[in-house]
Design a protein around this motif. Sequence first.
Motif, PDB file in Angstrom:
ATOM      1  N   GLY A  56      45.891  43.483  29.287  1.00  0.00           N
ATOM      2  CA  GLY A  56      45.650  43.986  30.633  1.00  0.00           C
ATOM      3  C   GLY A  56      45.491  45.482  30.691  1.00  0.00           C
ATOM      4  N   CYS A  88      50.337  39.433  31.034  1.00  0.00           N
ATOM      5  CA  CYS A  88      48.990  39.917  31.309  1.00  0.00           C
ATOM      6  C   CYS A  88      48.818  40.229  32.788  1.00  0.00           C
ATOM      7  N   SER A  89      47.674  40.789  33.138  1.00  0.00           N
ATOM      8  CA  SER A  89      47.352  41.057  34.535  1.00  0.00           C
ATOM      9  C   SER A  89      46.811  39.780  35.167  1.00  0.00           C
ATOM     10  N   VAL A  90      46.887  39.698  36.483  1.00  0.00           N
ATOM     11  CA  VAL A  90      46.418  38.502  37.174  1.00  0.00           C
ATOM     12  C   VAL A  90      44.913  38.312  36.984  1.00  0.00           C
ATOM     13  N   ASN A  91      44.177  39.412  36.909  1.00  0.00           N
ATOM     14  CA  ASN A  91      42.727  39.313  36.742  1.00  0.00           C
ATOM     15  C   ASN A  91      42.329  38.846  35.350  1.00  0.00           C
ATOM     16  N   ASP A  92      43.215  39.002  34.385  1.00  0.00           N
ATOM     17  CA  ASP A  92      42.906  38.604  33.004  1.00  0.00           C
ATOM     18  C   ASP A  92      43.504  37.256  32.629  1.00  0.00           C
ATOM     19  N   LYS A 100      41.439  34.552  30.904  1.00  0.00           N
ATOM     20  CA  LYS A 100      41.181  34.618  29.458  1.00  0.00           C
ATOM     21  C   LYS A 100      42.107  33.672  28.691  1.00  0.00           C
ATOM     22  N   ASP A 144      50.932  42.186  37.560  1.00  0.00           N
ATOM     23  CA  ASP A 144      50.433  42.747  38.820  1.00  0.00           C
ATOM     24  C   ASP A 144      49.934  41.610  39.707  1.00  0.00           C
ATOM     25  N   GLY A 145      49.946  41.808  41.003  1.00  0.00           N
ATOM     26  CA  GLY A 145      49.456  40.791  41.916  1.00  0.00           C
ATOM     27  C   GLY A 145      50.407  39.624  42.090  1.00  0.00           C
ATOM     28  N   HIS A 160      50.906  35.181  42.032  1.00  0.00           N
ATOM     29  CA  HIS A 160      50.409  33.951  41.428  1.00  0.00           C
ATOM     30  C   HIS A 160      51.331  32.801  41.804  1.00  0.00           C
ATOM     31  N   ASP A 183      41.122  52.314  35.455  1.00  0.00           N
ATOM     32  CA  ASP A 183      39.668  52.203  35.517  1.00  0.00           C
ATOM     33  C   ASP A 183      39.159  53.509  36.096  1.00  0.00           C
TER      34      ASP A 183
END
Length: 549
Positions: A84, A130-134, A137, A157-158, A160, A263
């Motif tokens: 992440g 990991c991050s929620v966006n990843d 994967k 993060d985030g 779930h 980013d």
Amino acid sequence: MPNNKMDRNIILRCSEPLVETRYNSVGEFIWKRLEEINNDKICMIDAVTELSITIGEFKQTATDIAVALLDRGVNQSSLIAFYGPNSIQHAILRVAVQLLGVTFMPLSPTFGQYEVIEKVKSVGADIVICSVNDLAKFSKLLNSNYNDKIKLVLVFDGKHGKYLTYDRLFKESKFIGRNLAKVPHYDVKSRDETLFLIHTSGTTGAPKCAQVPHRMFLNDVDIDNTSASSMVSSFLLPLGHISGTFALFTKLCLGCTMVMFSDCNDEFIAHSIQKYRINCLSISPTVCKQMVDHGLLDQYNMSSLKVLSTGGAAFPADTAREFIKKYGLMFRECTFLPYILSFKTPYAMTEYCRVSYKMSTTDYEPGNCGHITPGTELKVIDLSTGNSLGPNIDGEICIHGAKMITGYRNNAKAWAEVVDNKGWYRTGDIGHYNDKECIFITDRLKELMRIEVDQYYIKISPVEIEQYLQTHPSIAEVAVVGVNNKVGIHRPRAYTVLEFGHSVTGAEIIKFVYDSLARTKQLTGGVVFVDHIVKTKEKHLFSCPVSPR
């Protein structure tokens, strides 16, 4: 400048002794250093969210999270896979794991689903953070039989609905009511025990899993820079890389304030330098050039900059001189993205922490990687005879010393191929040293491709792309080579032999790779269909007679 000496075998050594700490574990070393820093000092600032955390808050949260992880079943045999972007939560979790003394494995942020699955399974990782966006994967892995081996999935993060989140773990920690009895919680009895695992392309061939011992960091960390604690440093290096991993530990120990970037682009970096008065900037040559080309040196006040460190590719001399002329800063050109705020990290690799550093800061000299570090030996050998070479003669650089990995996990054969019986590691780098015994890297023997991704460059092995392509039912044989563009960046191209009677288009093969491999491994150089492939013994493509199609 170190007073390096050459013996009759023409081996470069630093006259300064290697200063070793008394600690066996990185976790204990970090903790002792943090206890010496003012609790009210700002430790980290998130450049995107603008949230910050003090040293005292960081220490307390890291220990609370460590205890909560124990309560969730993390133990001494656990192996934690991290994936992440950079964030304060990600950094806290990394340190919490060190307070426990548990081995972890950073995964490159460029990895696609295929690489994530292969890496996790190959080492037997049983915890995923990991991050929620990843999380996607890992979806195929978590829906397979391997899921029975996964004891915990944590999203840092985030929110779930299915998996544990950082916020929930943090709340749990407040109800446990106990502290760590000691740091690390689990004994690290030897500095040679594995601190973390990380995948590397090595000198050639398929990627290997490097075993990075505690010794590698402890023998290299430089905490004598008394001015570092007052510095504000950018943190652009990905935590999924060895550079970012060591940067986190070192900058915490030095007590500087880190501005974390998850980013960004060139203008956001320039804006952040002005906003947070950043003193030390670690950045890629591409982004530096963009900042100059886009006129950002005049649009933003970056007069706070004192040091600019860069690496991964040759740095345009005119761009470097623009920064030096504008701000009068120190410039560090590195062959490996720098990770230590002592401003002395020009040449390093996964297999060996720091080979050289630059002591003199008065003159900018393109390509100068500096002098040998304490505890390190270096020689340059003739590729034909293996004899050691004198100054200003190119050959293969070989290194030996106290900051080497302990080998490749489950791949003793690959390690034996690059390290001789006296412990000398053949780097695959071509270079020389000058009359002042400064190191210069001029070329590569490595069967690697240099790929540009976001703000940095990475080197990848074509073998991993080849191995994945060979799982396609229509491909009989394939060779992937890097096609150079005008600035020396490679575009992977697949020379492909089809199975008899099969038909597939180049576009379909490109999509096959696109769907599963990292963006750094996409076939941006295209697909070429051939009748057969001939390779040299070094496995470089030799000839590919093309049949009409």
